[in-house]
Design a protein around this motif. Sequence first.
Motif, PDB file in Angstrom:
ATOM      1  N   SER A   1      -3.890 -11.009 -15.808  1.00  0.00           N
ATOM      2  CA  SER A   1      -3.577  -9.734 -15.161  1.00  0.00           C
ATOM      3  C   SER A   1      -4.102  -8.589 -16.017  1.00  0.00           C
ATOM      4  O   SER A   1      -3.793  -8.501 -17.206  1.00  0.00           O
TER       5      SER A   1
ATOM      6  N   GLY B   1      -4.762  -9.232 -10.621  1.00  0.00           N
ATOM      7  CA  GLY B   1      -4.564 -10.596 -11.111  1.00  0.00           C
ATOM      8  C   GLY B   1      -5.647 -11.542 -10.641  1.00  0.00           C
ATOM      9  O   GLY B   1      -6.173 -11.419  -9.533  1.00  0.00           O
TER      10      GLY B   1
ATOM     11  N   SER C   1      -2.595  -3.040 -11.256  1.00  0.00           N
ATOM     12  CA  SER C   1      -2.722  -4.336 -11.915  1.00  0.00           C
ATOM     13  C   SER C   1      -3.529  -5.260 -11.005  1.00  0.00           C
ATOM     14  O   SER C   1      -3.300  -5.303  -9.797  1.00  0.00           O
TER      15      SER C   1
ATOM     16  N   GLY D   1       0.230 -10.867  -9.575  1.00  0.00           N
ATOM     17  CA  GLY D   1      -0.311 -10.024 -10.631  1.00  0.00           C
ATOM     18  C   GLY D   1      -1.150  -8.869 -10.119  1.00  0.00           C
ATOM     19  O   GLY D   1      -1.786  -8.176 -10.917  1.00  0.00           O
TER      20      GLY D   1
END
Length: 227
Positions: free
Chosen positions: A179, A149, A147, A100
């Motif tokens: 995420s 995560g 992104s 993620g």
Amino acid sequence: MESPAENKRSAALALVVMGLLLIGALVVFTVFDGEADAKDPSDGKPAATAEQGNNTGTTGGDGNTGTQQTGASAAVPPIVTPEELAEAHEAMAAYMAGLGTYKYTDQTGTWAKPLLELTVSDDQMIRQTALPTGKDWATCRAARCTSVGKATVVRDALIADDLARGSGRMVSSVVSLTSVRSENGKQTRTENNAWLVSSRKDGGKWKVSAFDLHGLGNVGASDKSGE
């Protein structure tokens, strides 16, 4: 007729005999009363012993606790030690968090390499350890997306040792992945998903061997993931 002296002696002898009988009765009463108290504590509860306190055996069909079962159970080693379980959890969380985490400038080869080191690196894991593709990746690059995560192991679902197929010990755990995606420096969305992640010993280390892609959406996987 008996003389007064003889009467006095008889009376004194009778008193002595009565006194001895009274003392004997008191002694017997005291001894038996003490034994009764020892067998019947005032609180009415059986006295616990170290053996009873340490007995973790199961109860047999006759209602008696099986101390022999306790010894046998204690001798059975765990499938996975606490230290190994912690290692497996660490690999799972790190791998899922890595899936993620990416940015629009990432290239598949350099991005995937450290993640694959956390896996058994078979064809399936190589195929699934991939950046988003297609329209989603094009949109990400155009919007200069990133992104991030964060993964947490929620609970263990299965700990097993597959003797029949020879695949060895395996741990499957539920992992929560959050995420957070940003575009042009601004946060645009947050995705939360739960995964069933499996790991096994490979090369002396616990590594991710599989994970359920259902519900992943378009964060950290191709558009075809989960089909």
